[in-house]
Design a protein around this motif. Structure first.
Motif, PDB file in Angstrom:
ATOM      1  N   GLY A 203       0.793  -1.207   0.000  1.00  0.00           N
ATOM      2  CA  GLY A 203       0.000   0.000   0.000  1.00  0.00           C
ATOM      3  C   GLY A 203       0.836   1.273   0.000  1.00  0.00           C
ATOM      4  N   ARG A 204       2.161   1.129  -0.069  1.00  0.00           N
ATOM      5  CA  ARG A 204       3.019   2.325  -0.157  1.00  0.00           C
ATOM      6  C   ARG A 204       4.379   1.948  -0.741  1.00  0.00           C
ATOM      7  NH1 ARG A 204       5.908   2.339   5.107  1.00  0.00           N
ATOM      8  NH2 ARG A 204       5.409   0.300   5.902  1.00  0.00           N
ATOM      9  N   GLU A 205       5.129   2.968  -1.081  1.00  0.00           N
ATOM     10  CA  GLU A 205       6.428   2.768  -1.695  1.00  0.00           C
ATOM     11  C   GLU A 205       7.490   3.012  -0.636  1.00  0.00           C
ATOM     12  OE1 GLU A 205       6.769   4.897  -5.564  1.00  0.00           O
ATOM     13  OE2 GLU A 205       8.800   5.231  -4.835  1.00  0.00           O
ATOM     14  N   THR A 206       8.212   1.989  -0.211  1.00  0.00           N
ATOM     15  CA  THR A 206       9.165   2.154   0.888  1.00  0.00           C
ATOM     16  C   THR A 206      10.592   2.254   0.385  1.00  0.00           C
ATOM     17  OG1 THR A 206       9.484  -0.213   1.108  1.00  0.00           O
ATOM     18  CG2 THR A 206       7.689   0.752   2.384  1.00  0.00           C
ATOM     19  N   ARG A 207      11.470   2.732   1.257  1.00  0.00           N
ATOM     20  CA  ARG A 207      12.906   2.793   0.978  1.00  0.00           C
ATOM     21  C   ARG A 207      13.436   1.389   0.679  1.00  0.00           C
ATOM     22  NH1 ARG A 207      17.778   5.074   2.739  1.00  0.00           N
ATOM     23  NH2 ARG A 207      17.069   7.122   2.089  1.00  0.00           N
ATOM     24  N   THR A 208      13.029   0.408   1.497  1.00  0.00           N
ATOM     25  CA  THR A 208      13.468  -0.977   1.301  1.00  0.00           C
ATOM     26  C   THR A 208      13.090  -1.462  -0.096  1.00  0.00           C
ATOM     27  OG1 THR A 208      12.711  -1.198   3.562  1.00  0.00           O
ATOM     28  CG2 THR A 208      13.488  -3.211   2.496  1.00  0.00           C
ATOM     29  N   ALA A 209      11.876  -1.125  -0.527  1.00  0.00           N
ATOM     30  CA  ALA A 209      11.422  -1.556  -1.847  1.00  0.00           C
ATOM     31  C   ALA A 209      12.286  -0.921  -2.935  1.00  0.00           C
ATOM     32  CB  ALA A 209       9.953  -1.179  -2.053  1.00  0.00           C
ATOM     33  N   ARG A 210      12.598   0.354  -2.779  1.00  0.00           N
ATOM     34  CA  ARG A 210      13.434   1.022  -3.785  1.00  0.00           C
ATOM     35  C   ARG A 210      14.830   0.388  -3.837  1.00  0.00           C
ATOM     36  NH1 ARG A 210      10.909   5.521  -5.704  1.00  0.00           N
ATOM     37  NH2 ARG A 210      12.772   6.301  -6.743  1.00  0.00           N
ATOM     38  N   ASP A 211      15.374   0.042  -2.663  1.00  0.00           N
ATOM     39  CA  ASP A 211      16.693  -0.598  -2.629  1.00  0.00           C
ATOM     40  C   ASP A 211      16.658  -1.953  -3.329  1.00  0.00           C
ATOM     41  OD1 ASP A 211      17.714   1.548  -1.314  1.00  0.00           O
ATOM     42  OD2 ASP A 211      17.746   0.612   0.675  1.00  0.00           O
ATOM     43  N   ARG A 212      15.623  -2.741  -3.024  1.00  0.00           N
ATOM     44  CA  ARG A 212      15.532  -4.056  -3.676  1.00  0.00           C
ATOM     45  C   ARG A 212      15.306  -3.889  -5.174  1.00  0.00           C
ATOM     46  NH1 ARG A 212      15.373  -9.355  -3.717  1.00  0.00           N
ATOM     47  NH2 ARG A 212      13.768 -10.432  -4.912  1.00  0.00           N
ATOM     48  N   GLY A 213      14.487  -2.929  -5.562  1.00  0.00           N
ATOM     49  CA  GLY A 213      14.233  -2.670  -6.979  1.00  0.00           C
ATOM     50  C   GLY A 213      15.519  -2.350  -7.727  1.00  0.00           C
ATOM     51  N   ARG A 214      16.344  -1.477  -7.117  1.00  0.00           N
ATOM     52  CA  ARG A 214      17.636  -1.119  -7.736  1.00  0.00           C
ATOM     53  C   ARG A 214      18.527  -2.347  -7.866  1.00  0.00           C
ATOM     54  NH1 ARG A 214      17.503   3.365  -4.584  1.00  0.00           N
ATOM     55  NH2 ARG A 214      16.933   5.230  -5.758  1.00  0.00           N
ATOM     56  N   GLU A 215      18.570  -3.145  -6.792  1.00  0.00           N
ATOM     57  CA  GLU A 215      19.385  -4.358  -6.777  1.00  0.00           C
ATOM     58  C   GLU A 215      18.936  -5.314  -7.898  1.00  0.00           C
ATOM     59  OE1 GLU A 215      22.028  -5.195  -5.352  1.00  0.00           O
ATOM     60  OE2 GLU A 215      21.964  -7.242  -6.151  1.00  0.00           O
ATOM     61  N   LEU A 216      17.620  -5.452  -8.063  1.00  0.00           N
ATOM     62  CA  LEU A 216      17.098  -6.349  -9.106  1.00  0.00           C
ATOM     63  C   LEU A 216      17.440  -5.829 -10.500  1.00  0.00           C
ATOM     64  CD1 LEU A 216      13.685  -7.357  -7.533  1.00  0.00           C
ATOM     65  CD2 LEU A 216      15.503  -8.939  -8.212  1.00  0.00           C
ATOM     66  N   LEU A 217      17.365  -4.518 -10.684  1.00  0.00           N
ATOM     67  CA  LEU A 217      17.712  -3.959 -11.995  1.00  0.00           C
ATOM     68  C   LEU A 217      19.197  -4.167 -12.300  1.00  0.00           C
ATOM     69  CD1 LEU A 217      15.428  -0.816 -12.066  1.00  0.00           C
ATOM     70  CD2 LEU A 217      15.404  -2.705 -13.703  1.00  0.00           C
ATOM     71  N   ARG A 218      20.030  -4.088 -11.257  1.00  0.00           N
ATOM     72  CA  ARG A 218      21.441  -4.420 -11.446  1.00  0.00           C
ATOM     73  C   ARG A 218      21.569  -5.888 -11.849  1.00  0.00           C
ATOM     74  NH1 ARG A 218      22.771  -0.484  -7.692  1.00  0.00           N
ATOM     75  NH2 ARG A 218      22.155  -1.711  -5.891  1.00  0.00           N
ATOM     76  N   ARG A 219      20.794  -6.717 -11.161  1.00  0.00           N
ATOM     77  CA  ARG A 219      20.804  -8.163 -11.376  1.00  0.00           C
ATOM     78  C   ARG A 219      20.490  -8.526 -12.827  1.00  0.00           C
ATOM     79  NH1 ARG A 219      21.505 -12.226 -11.861  1.00  0.00           N
ATOM     80  NH2 ARG A 219      21.183 -14.210 -10.798  1.00  0.00           N
ATOM     81  N   VAL A 220      19.571  -7.782 -13.448  1.00  0.00           N
ATOM     82  CA  VAL A 220      19.195  -8.085 -14.833  1.00  0.00           C
ATOM     83  C   VAL A 220      19.995  -7.245 -15.836  1.00  0.00           C
ATOM     84  CG1 VAL A 220      16.876  -8.825 -14.144  1.00  0.00           C
ATOM     85  CG2 VAL A 220      17.239  -6.462 -14.892  1.00  0.00           C
ATOM     86  N   GLY A 221      21.052  -6.593 -15.335  1.00  0.00           N
ATOM     87  CA  GLY A 221      21.976  -5.887 -16.226  1.00  0.00           C
ATOM     88  C   GLY A 221      21.486  -4.535 -16.705  1.00  0.00           C
ATOM     89  N   LEU A 222      20.621  -3.895 -15.929  1.00  0.00           N
ATOM     90  CA  LEU A 222      20.076  -2.605 -16.368  1.00  0.00           C
ATOM     91  C   LEU A 222      20.403  -1.470 -15.406  1.00  0.00           C
ATOM     92  CD1 LEU A 222      16.539  -3.692 -17.663  1.00  0.00           C
ATOM     93  CD2 LEU A 222      18.519  -3.008 -19.028  1.00  0.00           C
ATOM     94  N   GLU A 223      21.568  -1.589 -14.710  1.00  0.00           N
ATOM     95  CA  GLU A 223      21.917  -0.545 -13.739  1.00  0.00           C
ATOM     96  C   GLU A 223      22.001   0.837 -14.391  1.00  0.00           C
ATOM     97  OE1 GLU A 223      23.486  -3.322 -14.185  1.00  0.00           O
ATOM     98  OE2 GLU A 223      25.467  -2.938 -15.041  1.00  0.00           O
ATOM     99  N   ASP A 224      22.314   0.869 -15.703  1.00  0.00           N
ATOM    100  CA  ASP A 224      22.419   2.174 -16.374  1.00  0.00           C
ATOM    101  C   ASP A 224      21.087   2.630 -16.990  1.00  0.00           C
ATOM    102  OD1 ASP A 224      22.406   0.153 -18.214  1.00  0.00           O
ATOM    103  OD2 ASP A 224      23.906   1.051 -19.529  1.00  0.00           O
ATOM    104  N   ARG A 225      19.996   1.915 -16.676  1.00  0.00           N
ATOM    105  CA  ARG A 225      18.705   2.287 -17.258  1.00  0.00           C
ATOM    106  C   ARG A 225      17.625   2.526 -16.185  1.00  0.00           C
ATOM    107  NH1 ARG A 225      21.476   2.829 -20.911  1.00  0.00           N
ATOM    108  NH2 ARG A 225      21.257   2.263 -23.116  1.00  0.00           N
ATOM    109  N   ILE A 226      18.074   2.612 -14.927  1.00  0.00           N
ATOM    110  CA  ILE A 226      17.151   2.693 -13.802  1.00  0.00           C
ATOM    111  C   ILE A 226      16.150   3.844 -13.929  1.00  0.00           C
ATOM    112  CG2 ILE A 226      17.067   3.259 -11.310  1.00  0.00           C
ATOM    113  CD1 ILE A 226      19.508   1.413 -10.963  1.00  0.00           C
ATOM    114  N   GLU A 227      16.621   4.978 -14.426  1.00  0.00           N
ATOM    115  CA  GLU A 227      15.765   6.162 -14.504  1.00  0.00           C
ATOM    116  C   GLU A 227      15.083   6.310 -15.865  1.00  0.00           C
ATOM    117  OE1 GLU A 227      15.501   8.347 -11.879  1.00  0.00           O
ATOM    118  OE2 GLU A 227      16.992   7.390 -10.583  1.00  0.00           O
ATOM    119  N   TYR A 228      15.347   5.391 -16.787  1.00  0.00           N
ATOM    120  CA  TYR A 228      14.717   5.489 -18.103  1.00  0.00           C
ATOM    121  C   TYR A 228      13.245   5.113 -18.006  1.00  0.00           C
ATOM    122  CZ  TYR A 228      19.038   5.897 -20.888  1.00  0.00           C
ATOM    123  OH  TYR A 228      20.197   6.314 -21.474  1.00  0.00           O
ATOM    124  N   ARG A 229      12.413   5.843 -18.734  1.00  0.00           N
ATOM    125  CA  ARG A 229      11.013   5.438 -18.803  1.00  0.00           C
ATOM    126  C   ARG A 229      10.907   4.159 -19.634  1.00  0.00           C
ATOM    127  NH1 ARG A 229       7.128  10.107 -20.545  1.00  0.00           N
ATOM    128  NH2 ARG A 229       8.791  10.661 -21.984  1.00  0.00           N
TER     129      ARG A 229
END
Ligand SMILES: Nc1ncnc2c1ncn2[C@@H]1O[C@H](COP(=O)(O)OP(=O)(O)OP(=O)(O)O)[C@@H](O)[C@H]1O
Ligand SMILES: [Mg+2]
Length: 226
Positions: free
Chosen positions: A118-144
């Motif tokens: 029901g909300r967007e937490t800091r922990t969720a953002r950290d895990r989201g970033r980690e997952l994007l790194r995991r799938v090789g998209l660390e340089d696309r995190i802010e791309y729409r």
């Protein structure tokens, strides 16, 4: 029925329509998926692969049969219980990524967690970033999402599917819309995640090369697993 199975399906029936117009798609299908499985779901077009995945994902009600996951009877569960169960235990990857085009990669990935809590937490953002790194998209995190290639979108969709640490990911032709090279990358990624995190995958595909990369092939013919 084994008590250790992740999923146990018994005599699953799905019929669309009634009377003369009835289409019998699943005709008493039995299936067991152990924890950490890596299975390809094969079968001709119209054999019921997507229907089966929708039912396993609790997005569609079967017409009959038994279905348990993690020991929970998902046939008799209420709509609210199913939503909750799905959010916590099942991830989805579709042929068409279903990303929100105006949201950036990170926002798309953390969307399921925001829905679940029901909300967007800091922990969720950290895990989201980690997952994007995991799938090789660390340089696309802010791309729409609309600014990403097809293969990149599908990798965002995989990261999103993993967000809530599901025991099972259901993938319906996840590489069906990709060129060969992107398809291979996506498949390698799924194999790697399966090995490293023990997430079970059930992947419908028409591509025998994808199927060869799975530990197990499940073939559907005439509404049953053969
Ligand atoms: N909502 C619906 N109403 C009526 N019939 C449906 C519905 N959804 C699916 N079907 C029918 O069920 C059968 C199985 O469809 P399904 O999409 O599960 O096949 P599939 O194995 O995923 O095929 P493909 O490989 O082409 O994706 C088809 O004959 C289809 O027409
Ligand atoms: Mg299908």
């Amino acid at each position: 029925m084994s008590g250790d199975a992740l999923i146990t399906v018994d005599g699953l029936v799905k019929t669309f329509g009634e009377g003369d117009a009835a289409t019998h798609v699943l005709k008493g299908l039995d299936l067991e998926i152990p924890p950490g499985d890596m299975a390809a779901l094969l079968g001709p077009s119209g054999s019921g692969k997507s229907t089966l995945l929708s039912i396993l994902g609790t997005l569609m009600q079967p017409s009959g049969g038994h279905y348990t996951m993690l020991g929970r009877d998902l046939i008799s569960a209420s709509a609210g219980e199913l939503t909750d169960f799905r959010n916590h235990h099942i991830g989805f990857v579709f042929q068409f990524h279903h990303l929100l085009p105006d949201f950036n990669a990170l926002e798309n990935v953390i969307f399921p967690a925001a829905v679940a809590s029901g909300r967007e937490t800091r922990t969720a953002r950290d895990r989201g970033r980690e997952l994007l790194r995991r799938v090789g998209l660390e340089d696309r995190i802010e791309y729409r999402a609309s600014e990403l290639s097809g293969g990149q979108k599908q990798r965002v969709a995989i990261a999103r599917a993993l967000m809530n640490q599901p025991e099972l990911v259901l993938a319906d032709e996840p590489t069906g819309n990709l060129d060969r090279e992107s398809a291979d990358r996506v498949m390698e990624l799924l194999v790697e995640i399966n090995k490293e995190e023990g997430t079970a995958f059930l992947i419908s595909t028409h591509d025998e090369r994808i199927a060869d990369n799975c530990r197990r092939q499940i073939r559907m013919v005439d509404g049953q697993v053969v």
